[in-house]
Design a protein around this motif. Sequence first.
Motif, PDB file in Angstrom:
ATOM      1  N   LYS A 181     -11.482  -0.086   2.594  1.00  0.00           N
ATOM      2  CA  LYS A 181     -11.085   0.434   4.087  1.00  0.00           C
ATOM      3  C   LYS A 181     -12.053   1.257   4.684  1.00  0.00           C
ATOM      4  O   LYS A 181     -12.268   1.279   5.709  1.00  0.00           O
ATOM      5  CB  LYS A 181      -9.939   1.153   3.862  1.00  0.00           C
ATOM      6  CG  LYS A 181      -8.648   0.349   3.136  1.00  0.00           C
ATOM      7  CD  LYS A 181      -7.221   1.440   3.219  1.00  0.00           C
ATOM      8  CE  LYS A 181      -6.938   1.827   4.537  1.00  0.00           C
ATOM      9  NZ  LYS A 181      -5.557   2.786   4.427  1.00  0.00           N
TER      10      LYS A 181
ATOM     11  N   ILE B 248      -9.436   0.718  -3.167  1.00  0.00           N
ATOM     12  CA  ILE B 248      -8.702   0.561  -1.617  1.00  0.00           C
ATOM     13  C   ILE B 248      -9.550   1.549  -0.868  1.00  0.00           C
ATOM     14  O   ILE B 248      -9.935   0.985   0.440  1.00  0.00           O
ATOM     15  CB  ILE B 248      -7.392   1.255  -1.657  1.00  0.00           C
ATOM     16  CG1 ILE B 248      -6.315   0.205  -2.594  1.00  0.00           C
ATOM     17  CG2 ILE B 248      -6.836   1.446  -0.382  1.00  0.00           C
ATOM     18  CD1 ILE B 248      -6.072  -0.896  -1.909  1.00  0.00           C
ATOM     19  N   GLN B 249      -9.963   2.759  -1.249  1.00  0.00           N
ATOM     20  CA  GLN B 249     -10.660   3.785  -0.217  1.00  0.00           C
ATOM     21  C   GLN B 249     -11.970   2.749   0.041  1.00  0.00           C
ATOM     22  O   GLN B 249     -12.610   2.899   1.100  1.00  0.00           O
ATOM     23  CB  GLN B 249     -11.030   4.723  -0.939  1.00  0.00           C
ATOM     24  CG  GLN B 249     -10.022   5.944  -1.033  1.00  0.00           C
ATOM     25  CD  GLN B 249      -9.313   6.185   0.569  1.00  0.00           C
ATOM     26  OE1 GLN B 249      -8.384   5.596   0.648  1.00  0.00           O
ATOM     27  NE2 GLN B 249     -10.390   6.969   1.042  1.00  0.00           N
TER      28      GLN B 249
ATOM     29  N   PRO C 234     -14.833  -2.931   7.532  1.00  0.00           N
ATOM     30  CA  PRO C 234     -13.642  -2.697   6.457  1.00  0.00           C
ATOM     31  C   PRO C 234     -12.830  -4.246   6.345  1.00  0.00           C
ATOM     32  O   PRO C 234     -12.881  -4.894   7.338  1.00  0.00           O
ATOM     33  CB  PRO C 234     -12.848  -1.813   7.125  1.00  0.00           C
ATOM     34  CG  PRO C 234     -12.969  -1.757   8.766  1.00  0.00           C
ATOM     35  CD  PRO C 234     -14.295  -2.065   8.804  1.00  0.00           C
ATOM     36  N   TYR C 235     -12.203  -4.334   5.160  1.00  0.00           N
ATOM     37  CA  TYR C 235     -11.311  -5.264   5.250  1.00  0.00           C
ATOM     38  C   TYR C 235      -9.972  -5.338   5.974  1.00  0.00           C
ATOM     39  O   TYR C 235      -9.651  -4.263   6.448  1.00  0.00           O
ATOM     40  CB  TYR C 235     -10.847  -5.180   3.452  1.00  0.00           C
ATOM     41  CG  TYR C 235     -11.980  -5.957   2.515  1.00  0.00           C
ATOM     42  CD1 TYR C 235     -13.249  -5.733   2.544  1.00  0.00           C
ATOM     43  CD2 TYR C 235     -11.525  -6.407   1.490  1.00  0.00           C
ATOM     44  CE1 TYR C 235     -14.210  -6.248   1.701  1.00  0.00           C
ATOM     45  CE2 TYR C 235     -12.487  -6.972   0.479  1.00  0.00           C
ATOM     46  CZ  TYR C 235     -13.899  -6.685   0.638  1.00  0.00           C
ATOM     47  OH  TYR C 235     -14.636  -7.240  -0.182  1.00  0.00           O
ATOM     48  N   SER C 236      -9.376  -6.467   6.152  1.00  0.00           N
ATOM     49  CA  SER C 236      -8.148  -6.363   6.800  1.00  0.00           C
ATOM     50  C   SER C 236      -6.878  -6.666   5.885  1.00  0.00           C
ATOM     51  O   SER C 236      -6.830  -7.289   4.776  1.00  0.00           O
ATOM     52  CB  SER C 236      -8.128  -7.647   7.591  1.00  0.00           C
ATOM     53  OG  SER C 236      -9.286  -7.664   8.557  1.00  0.00           O
ATOM     54  N   ALA C 237      -5.911  -5.774   6.185  1.00  0.00           N
ATOM     55  CA  ALA C 237      -4.763  -5.872   5.373  1.00  0.00           C
ATOM     56  C   ALA C 237      -3.741  -6.696   5.755  1.00  0.00           C
ATOM     57  O   ALA C 237      -3.460  -6.944   6.933  1.00  0.00           O
ATOM     58  CB  ALA C 237      -4.179  -4.368   5.470  1.00  0.00           C
TER      59      ALA C 237
ATOM     60  N   GLU D 267       0.809  -1.244  -0.068  1.00  0.00           N
ATOM     61  CA  GLU D 267      -0.003   0.313  -0.010  1.00  0.00           C
ATOM     62  C   GLU D 267       0.785   1.225  -0.014  1.00  0.00           C
ATOM     63  O   GLU D 267       0.281   2.076  -0.158  1.00  0.00           O
ATOM     64  CB  GLU D 267      -1.147  -0.033   1.272  1.00  0.00           C
ATOM     65  CG  GLU D 267      -2.156   0.647   0.732  1.00  0.00           C
ATOM     66  CD  GLU D 267      -3.230   0.195   1.950  1.00  0.00           C
ATOM     67  OE1 GLU D 267      -4.337   1.236   2.071  1.00  0.00           O
ATOM     68  OE2 GLU D 267      -3.183  -0.583   2.657  1.00  0.00           O
TER      69      GLU D 267
END
Length: 348
Positions: A244, A240-241, A252-255, A226
């Motif tokens: 997140k 991505i926005q 939100p998604y987990s990185a 990222e």
Amino acid sequence: MASGSLSSGLEGIECETLTRFVLEEQRKHKDASGDLTLLLSAVQISCKVIESCVRRAGIAKLYGLAGDQNVQGEDQKKLDVIANDAFKMNVQSTEKVSVMVSEEEDLAIVVSNQLTKAKYAIAFDPLDGSSNIDANVSIGTIFSIFRIEDPENVKTPEDAANAILQPGRDMVCAGYAMYGSATNMVIAFQESGVQGFTLDTAIGEFVLTHPNIRIPSKTTIYSCNEGNMGSWSKGIQDYIQSIKFPGDGQKPYSARYVGSMVADVHRTLLYGGIFFYPADKKSPTGKLRLLYEGAPMAFLMEKAGGKALLNGTDRVLDVIPTNIHERTPVFLGSPENVDEIASFLLQE
């Protein structure tokens, strides 16, 4: 303790080994010569040698730079050189390949064989993620195997390159080994699913621990560098926005990002989600190499029920490379996750 729970010391002897699995696959093809079986045996041995060197790297003073750069302009680590030499030596000794391509070698390698003209070609990244070596982070080996039609005509490095420049969809076999808390090997053939094996150091064999791997259709995990986001296209930035900061009370998604392709793809195969390394302003054609990184991982992902695209519509496996070190963007993972990012790419 009940007698039924007593340990016999023989637990695990019924496990299927990688060697046995490959032999069983060979028996399914009446016209099989056993050449691919021998080649994969050499790949196994190479990965065991590399695994041993990785485990002993700190003690044997194998950390640090070797003092050279590879064809990619990347500083070679000592283990890069050892892994490359081990892979070349073991594969060449089988006399079952006419062509080898390595990330560490500028030109395709013509394998001299006085007895027969071998019908296989192999491309490999002997030590993927080597920038993580000194930090003891999971690293690995990636390989792809192709069949070549006229091995007798392969006489120069240019001939060798032309012979292996095939789309990933024509691959005979692909796989990777990952050297982490355990050593795993994951492989797939054209006509079989994805199988995962773990090295049992007690017997020195890879045993089947993850049969018929199938990736989940969708999960909320994304994996990317990222830090490059400012150089990515608007579609990727918008994606991505959206994951997140989804809004409407959604989670939100987990990185999850290791920085070693083998480790990131292995996690994605098992847990689902998406891994991507897009083109950017610094690398307009992408960063990952097609023949020995993008294509074999795409092959495995599709065989496990996932998807692998290079943009909003085109499959990685459909690309016909024009150079043995050609680079490519990659978006791969769970089918719904890949479709999701593809919808943003198509809006650009």
